[in-house]
Design an enzyme around this catalytic site. Sequence first.
Site, PDB file in Angstrom:
ATOM      1  CE  LYS A  65      35.218  26.651  35.013  1.00 42.87           C
ATOM      2  NZ  LYS A  65      36.005  25.468  34.608  1.00 42.87           N
ATOM      3  CG  ASN A  66      37.042  24.256  37.971  1.00 36.26           C
ATOM      4  OD1 ASN A  66      36.314  24.143  36.978  1.00 36.26           O
ATOM      5  ND2 ASN A  66      38.217  24.855  37.933  1.00 36.26           N
ATOM      6  CB  CYS A  77      44.089  22.245  25.979  1.00 39.16           C
ATOM      7  SG  CYS A  77      43.654  23.297  27.347  1.00 39.16           S
ATOM      8  NE  ARG A 121      44.032  21.309  31.147  1.00 41.24           N
ATOM      9  CZ  ARG A 121      42.851  21.839  31.380  1.00 41.24           C
ATOM     10  NH1 ARG A 121      42.313  22.648  30.522  1.00 41.24           N
ATOM     11  NH2 ARG A 121      42.194  21.517  32.479  1.00 41.24           N
ATOM     12  CG  ASP A 141      42.057  27.873  37.274  1.00 44.01           C
ATOM     13  OD1 ASP A 141      42.756  27.638  36.277  1.00 44.01           O
ATOM     14  OD2 ASP A 141      41.297  27.021  37.780  1.00 44.01           O
ATOM     15  NE  ARG A 150      34.885  26.212  28.654  1.00 41.46           N
ATOM     16  CZ  ARG A 150      35.914  25.389  28.592  1.00 41.46           C
ATOM     17  NH1 ARG A 150      36.887  25.637  27.759  1.00 41.46           N
ATOM     18  NH2 ARG A 150      35.967  24.328  29.353  1.00 41.46           N
TER      19      ARG A 150
END
Length: 419
Positions: free
Chosen positions: A22-23, A116, A121, A304, A396
């Site tokens: 995804k990233n 967030c 962030r 993550d 997501r």
Amino acid sequence: MDRIVITGGRPLKGCVRIGGAKNAALPIMASCLLGGGDCVIGNVPRVRDVATMNALLSLLGVSVRMEGTQLILNASAVTQTAAPYELVKTMRASVLVLGPLLARFGEAEVSLPGGCAIGTRPVNLHLKGLAALGADIRLEYGYIRARAPRLRGGCIDFDLPTVTGTENLMMAACLAKGTTVIRNAAREPEIVDLARFLTKRGARIYGAGTDTITIEGVERLHGAEHRVIPDRIEAGTYLMAGAITGGEVHVRECEALHLGTVLSKLREVGVEIREEPQAVTAVGPRRLQAVEVKTLAYPGFPTDLQAQIMAVMCLANGTSVVTETIFDARFLHVPELQRMGACIEVESASAVIRGVASLTGAPVMASDLRASAGLVLAGLAAQGQTEISRVYHLDRGYEQLEEKLSSLGGDVRRVAGAA
Ligand code: EPU
């Protein structure tokens, strides 16, 4: 709102295919804005953040075609240079359109993302970097308004390595006049993947994957084809699912090289890890061992995977310490794990986890994508039923989560409707 219901206690066994990262996909998609021509991107994960980026690109006038995991983007006829709050608030990675829009069209307006669940962030380093390339940046009415008839190359010294900041600046610098040097750049594999794609499009980028990236600006970029790298966080999550349930999980189509620190930490926990170039197998031990984990920028242990390793540590023999150094508030999974019987105390940036013999299922609430993945792992190992609400967080970033876990023998169901 959907819920995920897990009946725990079954060792996961079998093989699971890892999707595209995804990233890596998100910045590559945003980078289509840098020029015309078809950008044919393969191995794109079918997750909600990708759909959100597609919606944003469509709104800007990009032609978007998604066929299975192949995405064809063409930004020849962009009509808008503004990213609205409604989309940016649902996905912070929307800020990735700022650099490309500004570099190609001389202006961009992107909403400030707002609150967030994992920390404050800010995007100050993105803005400072763009200003160093000659942009006039204003914060007005909740929006970042950037202008620059033509960016010019410059030196950017990041105060700390920022992943999307490095990506935004690297993309913007591709079309700047002259040479840009980014120091203290982030070194994540996703940055290398973006640089590879941009290079295929005609950009001149040197040093991606190191802490100094040099970009020689060019006049224009053309279309290109690319295959997104495998998702190292998804791979790590499934390996930990094997570990926490005392099972044996083989993840295929992943990149073992990108998982170095994660695999060595899992070995320390007592997990048997077998590595092949594009596959890894994790065999869970009879009893997991406590370890110390500190999240760091790549190649350190990824933030993550912090919630997921914490879930594993809840069942380890002894006392573990998990220290979060990347984000300032990424422990929202702790009270939920405590509801499942975990023994955790948070002391500023560290969580001290006293391993227990078993967890018990409970209704819990997902707070962000990775925290939710930690709760799924805990649920897979817990006795009884765990019901996770706010599943949209998982959607997501995890493709077909229930299907993949069920194929490994997990008792995992999605239940539609309000909790
Ligand atoms: N930071 C600043 N100012 C900035 C930018 C960052 O102070 O202008 C700080 C952040 O607050 C944080 C640290 O720098 O404390 C590092 O943040 P970074 O900018 O590297 O994070 P990001 O680019 O916003 C990406 C991933 C995140 C991942 C982090 C860290 C994408 C789209 N997102 O975020 O992924 O956690 O890097 O590796 O690539 C996820 O997938 O669940 C996720 C949150």
